[in-house]
Write a protein that holds these residues in place. Structure first.
Motif, mmCIF file in Angstrom:
data_model
loop_
_atom_site.group_PDB
_atom_site.id
_atom_site.type_symbol
_atom_site.label_atom_id
_atom_site.label_comp_id
_atom_site.label_asym_id
_atom_site.label_seq_id
_atom_site.Cartn_x
_atom_site.Cartn_y
_atom_site.Cartn_z
ATOM 1 N N THR A 59 0.835 -1.200 0.000
ATOM 2 C CA THR A 59 0.000 0.000 0.000
ATOM 3 C C THR A 59 0.870 1.251 0.000
ATOM 4 O OG1 THR A 59 -1.707 -1.179 1.242
ATOM 5 C CG2 THR A 59 -1.845 1.221 1.213
ATOM 6 N N ASP B 81 0.801 5.626 -0.210
ATOM 7 C CA ASP B 81 0.016 6.837 0.015
ATOM 8 C C ASP B 81 0.942 8.015 -0.244
ATOM 9 O OD1 ASP B 81 -2.089 8.517 0.683
ATOM 10 O OD2 ASP B 81 -2.615 7.391 2.485
ATOM 11 N N ASP C 264 1.886 13.972 3.208
ATOM 12 C CA ASP C 264 0.960 15.073 3.469
ATOM 13 C C ASP C 264 1.705 16.402 3.320
ATOM 14 O OD1 ASP C 264 -1.245 16.532 4.259
ATOM 15 O OD2 ASP C 264 -0.812 16.309 6.393
ATOM 16 N N THR D 282 -6.175 17.102 -3.118
ATOM 17 C CA THR D 282 -7.265 16.331 -2.505
ATOM 18 C C THR D 282 -8.551 17.153 -2.473
ATOM 19 O OG1 THR D 282 -5.771 14.988 -1.171
ATOM 20 C CG2 THR D 282 -8.034 15.207 -0.374
ATOM 21 N N SER E 287 -9.072 9.496 -9.091
ATOM 22 C CA SER E 287 -8.382 9.957 -7.880
ATOM 23 C C SER E 287 -6.937 10.302 -8.199
ATOM 24 C CB SER E 287 -8.426 8.875 -6.804
ATOM 25 O OG SER E 287 -7.597 7.791 -7.165
ATOM 26 N N GLY F 273 -7.833 1.305 -5.128
ATOM 27 C CA GLY F 273 -7.562 2.429 -4.248
ATOM 28 C C GLY F 273 -8.308 3.663 -4.682
ATOM 29 N N GLU G 257 -12.337 9.374 0.479
ATOM 30 C CA GLU G 257 -11.759 9.327 1.831
ATOM 31 C C GLU G 257 -10.241 9.191 1.805
ATOM 32 O OE1 GLU G 257 -13.567 10.039 4.480
ATOM 33 O OE2 GLU G 257 -15.152 10.337 3.000
ATOM 34 N N THR G 258 -9.708 8.400 0.885
ATOM 35 C CA THR G 258 -8.256 8.187 0.792
ATOM 36 C C THR G 258 -7.837 8.315 -0.676
ATOM 37 O OG1 THR G 258 -8.647 5.799 0.635
ATOM 38 C CG2 THR G 258 -8.107 6.690 2.821
ATOM 39 N N TRP H 176 -5.314 9.369 -2.323
ATOM 40 C CA TRP H 176 -3.955 9.072 -2.777
ATOM 41 C C TRP H 176 -3.577 7.609 -2.543
ATOM 42 C CZ3 TRP H 176 -1.047 12.351 -5.572
ATOM 43 C CH2 TRP H 176 -1.391 13.712 -5.554
ATOM 44 N N ARG H 177 -4.334 6.909 -1.736
ATOM 45 C CA ARG H 177 -3.932 5.555 -1.324
ATOM 46 C C ARG H 177 -4.170 4.550 -2.445
ATOM 47 N NH1 ARG H 177 -4.897 3.956 4.724
ATOM 48 N NH2 ARG H 177 -3.459 5.707 4.729
#
Length: 199
Positions: A94, A96, A99, A107, A130, A158, A162-163, A165-166
């Protein structure tokens, strides 16, 4: 109906035609407690010469220890971080994004686009992609172990509001019993994991 069409009818939208009639029966209600189940599937007129027996097994997902995210690569000014490696019936890697003000702004823009898409009425409008799905798919990832297993990337998933970039990448096979260490290699380096319960 051939075998691929049967799989499509069970797990995807049928590619060529609509399945006329299908029945599905649970065969072993008493086995749910041990994490497995069996289903009998009959497509009747679509495949009068066969029925299908499906075994479903619940496999634990074991998360390998990773004390802190590890920089995997930098793409277009965004640092991709390795944030988790898990093992089930495959190896899941995984990624991500770090930040930063840039990733936060991206985002926010993506979430605004998702909201606009959800409120739109046009039938042909596609949902926005995304940022992780557009940025991270081409990060070269290699999985190896000390037993010489050849791992191949078999899929991934992915993104989402909610996520965004993941990204999860699936590699197979599962590490064999003789493997003791798993290595994940990226452009920025490598991370080595000791596989649990192996000496």
């Amino acid at each position: 109906m051939n075998f691929q069409e049967a799989l499509d009818a069970l797990f995807e939208r049928p590619r060529r035609r609509t399945v006329a009639h299908r029945s599905m029966t649970r065969l072993d209600h008493d086995r749910l407690v041990d994490g497995s189940a069996a289903l009998h599937v009959d497509f009747h007129e679509d495949d009068p010469d066969h029925v299908y027996l499906i075994t479903v097994e619940r496999v634990p997902r074991v998360r390998l220890p990773l004390p802190a995210p590890v920089v995997a690569a930098e793409i277009g000014g965004v640092r991709a971080l390795l944030v988790r490696v898990s093992i089930a019936n495959h190896v899941e890697v995984t990624l991500d994004a770090e930040d930063t003000p840039r990733t936060r702004a991206t985002t926010e823009g993506y979430r605004a686009a998702v909201t606009a898409w959800a409120e739109s009425t046009g039938p042909d409008r596609q949902p926005p992609t995304s940022p992780g799905a557009t940025t991270f798919p081409h990060v070269p990832i290699t999985v190896t172990d000390d037993a010489g297993t050849e791992y191949r990337r078999t899929g991934g998933s992915g993104g989402g509001p909610e996520t965004p970039w993941r990204m999860h990448w699936d590699f197979r096979p599962v590490p064999p019993p003789e493997a003791r260490r798993l290595t994940i290699r990226f452009p920025a380096g490598e991370t080595i994991f000791t596989l649990p319960g192996r000496r």
